[in-house]
Design a protein around this motif. Sequence first.
Motif, PDB file in Angstrom:
ATOM      1  N   ARG A  63     -67.391 -28.012  43.270  1.00 52.43           N
ATOM      2  CA  ARG A  63     -68.565 -27.444  42.591  1.00 52.43           C
ATOM      3  C   ARG A  63     -69.426 -28.555  41.981  1.00 52.43           C
ATOM      4  N   THR A  94     -66.530 -24.573  49.446  1.00 53.70           N
ATOM      5  CA  THR A  94     -67.213 -24.532  48.147  1.00 53.70           C
ATOM      6  C   THR A  94     -68.297 -25.602  48.097  1.00 53.70           C
ATOM      7  N   GLY A 153     -69.839 -18.740  43.612  1.00 51.45           N
ATOM      8  CA  GLY A 153     -69.734 -19.641  44.757  1.00 51.45           C
ATOM      9  C   GLY A 153     -69.795 -18.890  46.077  1.00 51.45           C
TER      10      GLY A 153
END
Length: 193
Positions: A63, A94, A153
């Motif tokens: 992230r 991700t 996400g």
Amino acid sequence: MQTDTDMNNASNYPLLATPHVRLHGAVDGMMYANFQQQLANAPADGPLVVSITTLGGDPEMARAMADDIRLLRQYTGRECLFLGKVAVYSAGATFMSGFPTDKRFLTRHSRIMIHERQMQSTIQLNGPLNTLAPTLRAKLHEIEDSIRIQDEGFADLVRGSQVTLAQLKEKAPSNWYIEAEEARDLGLVLDII
């Protein structure tokens, strides 16, 4: 079945042949440091190509890297291209979510794997009864917030594709493996090289 178009598609995207940032291995603090160093050493102008091969790792590091890409795009207007090679699993997906779908590419025979976040935890209840409920509530809050982060996400990953958030959430608990051709057909990536 692979077509001649798939095999010769690399000529349509010559920039993808030499990524500026090449990441491989577990997504962790070392990969993030390597990512930042390569990003700092990349040319300051023109499109930026980032490639990754990973079986997964720390979703928070993924992230953070995705956020760096988002900030770079938003504050400089720079085009950032994603190239997934061989395996884009778990935290790799991700990271991929930090790029718009029309800036994502996979190499032939690559696969994406998407799953729900995992947690392994033991709760020990020990002490006066009045202190136990807050311990349980704290763990429940951690789980609820982790689900919110996961869903954010997931929404970024499918935005601009033909996959709905509901479809992704239905498939994620059982590890959804997506071959390059299917990812392209679903609009999760623009093309295959």
